[in-house]
Design a protein around this motif. Structure first.
Motif, short mmCIF file in Angstrom:
data_model
loop_
_atom_site.label_atom_id
_atom_site.label_comp_id
_atom_site.label_asym_id
_atom_site.label_seq_id
_atom_site.Cartn_x
_atom_site.Cartn_y
_atom_site.Cartn_z
N MET A 69 -16.74 22.27 30.11
CA MET A 69 -17.50 23.52 30.17
C MET A 69 -18.34 23.71 28.90
O MET A 69 -19.51 24.07 28.97
N ARG A 72 -21.21 21.28 28.92
CA ARG A 72 -22.26 21.68 29.86
C ARG A 72 -23.07 22.82 29.30
O ARG A 72 -24.30 22.81 29.35
N LYS A 73 -22.39 23.81 28.74
CA LYS A 73 -23.08 24.95 28.15
C LYS A 73 -24.01 24.52 27.03
O LYS A 73 -25.19 24.87 26.99
N SER A 74 -23.46 23.77 26.09
CA SER A 74 -24.25 23.37 24.93
C SER A 74 -25.36 22.41 25.33
O SER A 74 -26.48 22.49 24.82
N GLU A 137 -16.24 29.91 25.89
CA GLU A 137 -17.04 28.74 26.28
C GLU A 137 -18.47 28.86 25.72
O GLU A 137 -19.06 27.89 25.29
N ASP A 138 -19.00 30.10 25.75
CA ASP A 138 -20.33 30.34 25.19
C ASP A 138 -20.35 30.03 23.69
O ASP A 138 -21.25 29.35 23.20
N ALA A 141 -20.35 26.40 22.66
CA ALA A 141 -21.58 25.63 22.89
C ALA A 141 -22.25 25.25 21.58
O ALA A 141 -23.16 24.43 21.55
N ASP A 245 -29.45 29.28 31.29
CA ASP A 245 -28.05 29.70 31.13
C ASP A 245 -27.50 30.26 32.43
O ASP A 245 -26.34 30.02 32.79
N GLY A 249 -26.11 26.83 33.35
CA GLY A 249 -24.90 27.03 32.54
C GLY A 249 -23.91 27.96 33.18
O GLY A 249 -22.81 28.15 32.66
N GLY A 251 -23.89 31.14 33.30
CA GLY A 251 -23.60 32.32 32.50
C GLY A 251 -24.41 33.49 32.98
O GLY A 251 -24.95 33.49 34.09
N ALA A 255 -26.16 33.97 26.41
CA ALA A 255 -26.16 32.78 25.54
C ALA A 255 -27.58 32.27 25.33
O ALA A 255 -27.91 31.75 24.26
#
Length: 328
Positions: A69, A72-74, A137-138, A141, A245, A249, A251, A255
């Motif tokens: 996660m 993927r976010k970053s 998770e954010d 990243a 995002d 992402g 979100g 983020a």
């Protein structure tokens, strides 16, 4: 005395305050480094070796064992930021002179300036904002955002848009310190802990060294142009980052807006690039000053924008949930 406490009140202060001091020294006594020589000259004009060690330390702080996660976010945020800078560079090559604008209101604007201000995120600012407005998770990243640091991505963007050509060994040379730190830090957690401490420690040193190559008048001249660049960075990178995002992402976009800043390390990029691409030597001091202004101003404006966006998203979610509750 509580010097550090006051410096920390300035957004990006540990880099920007030494930079300003260096610029002041360079303006008053431009030949001081050469006069004193030895270690004094090294700390005043040794930005390349200082940054080389800093990139090594950054590499050592990144872990391969991040969760899917977080990666993927970053990854979404980093790729989007770089892609936007690349697209802007393509359009800017058609609109701006090769050496950039050297006079007038937009003095300092160039493809180099725009790319350097856009392709790196202030990771520390992002992480602190996500601790307050995002999820774990954010906040996590942040781990890949360090990959943007340094001139490598800027070199790649300028190279692919035809603005500059770099020899293969120059690309490899920018990667080796970072890669060495990355490998050692992941092989031994004690080395990771030891070297990663250098990330924060070296920031004021490269800030001062960078400032020693800038005249204080150049910083003063950025004025309105610095404000325009800052707003440009937030709007042009922020909108795609919010969209990425949300749809990639998974979100709510917070983020994305939190990542729409200019990194402190970006201030050094124009000077470093100019050493490898002589056509940027004239514009590099102005470009660095503009990027420094963008670093400072986005550090102030992005938290405000993130807070307002987060509140808007929260209110919208609450209203939606209330509607569902009323229909049930």
């Amino acid at each position: 005395m509580h010097i550090k406490r006051y410096i920390d009140k300035v957004p990006g202060g540990m880099m920007l305050v030494p930079l300003f001091i260096g610029a002041l020294v360079n303006t008053i006594a431009p030949n001081a480094g050469t006069y004193f020589g030895s270690f004094t000259n090294g700390i005043m004009h040794g930005i390349v070796p200082i940054l080389s060690v800093w990139f090594f330390c950054i590499g050592s702080s990144i872990s391969f064992k991040s969760t899917g996660m977080v990666l993927r976010k970053s990854g979404v945020l980093v790729v989007t930021k770089i892609a936007v800078a690349w697209i802007v560079a393509i359009f800017a090559t058609q609109l701006l002179p090769e050496g950039g604008i050297t006079t007038g209101l937009f003095a300092g604007f160039s493809v180099l300036t725009l790319v350097a201000a856009m392709d790196m995120t202030n990771g520390g600012l992002y992480a602190s904002l996500m601790d307050q407005y995002g999820t774990k998770e954010d906040a996590g990243a942040f781990v890949l955002m360090s990959v943007e640091s340094g001139p490598l991505m800027t070199m790649m963007i300028l190279g692919t848009t035809g603005m500059a050509s770099f020899h293969l060994q120059a690309f490899i040379g920018t990667i080796i310190p970072f890669a060495a730190g990355l490998i050692l830090g992941n092989l031994d957690k004690d080395l990771k802990e030891f070297f990663s401490k250098g990330v924060a420690l070296l920031i004021p040193f490269f800030g001062f060294s960078l400032g020693c190559g800038i005249n204080i008048g150049v910083l003063a001249d950025t004025g309105i142009a610095g404000i325009i660049l800052s707003l440009f960075v937030i709007v042009i990178t922020g909108i795609p980052l919010i969209i990425a995002d949300i749809y990639l992402g998974k979100g709510n976009g917070t983020a994305g807006i939190a990542a729409s800043s200019t990194a402190g390390a970006a201030v050094a990029t124009p000077i470093l690039i100019a050493q490898m691409a002589p056509q940027f030597k004239e514009i590099a001091p102005l470009a660095s000053a503009l990027v420094a202004a963008s670093t400072l101003l986005t550090s102030i404006l992005v938290p405000i924008a993130t807070a307002k966006y987060s509140k808007w998203v929260s209110n919208r979610t609450n209203k939606f949930q209330q509607k569902i509750a009323n229909h049930v």
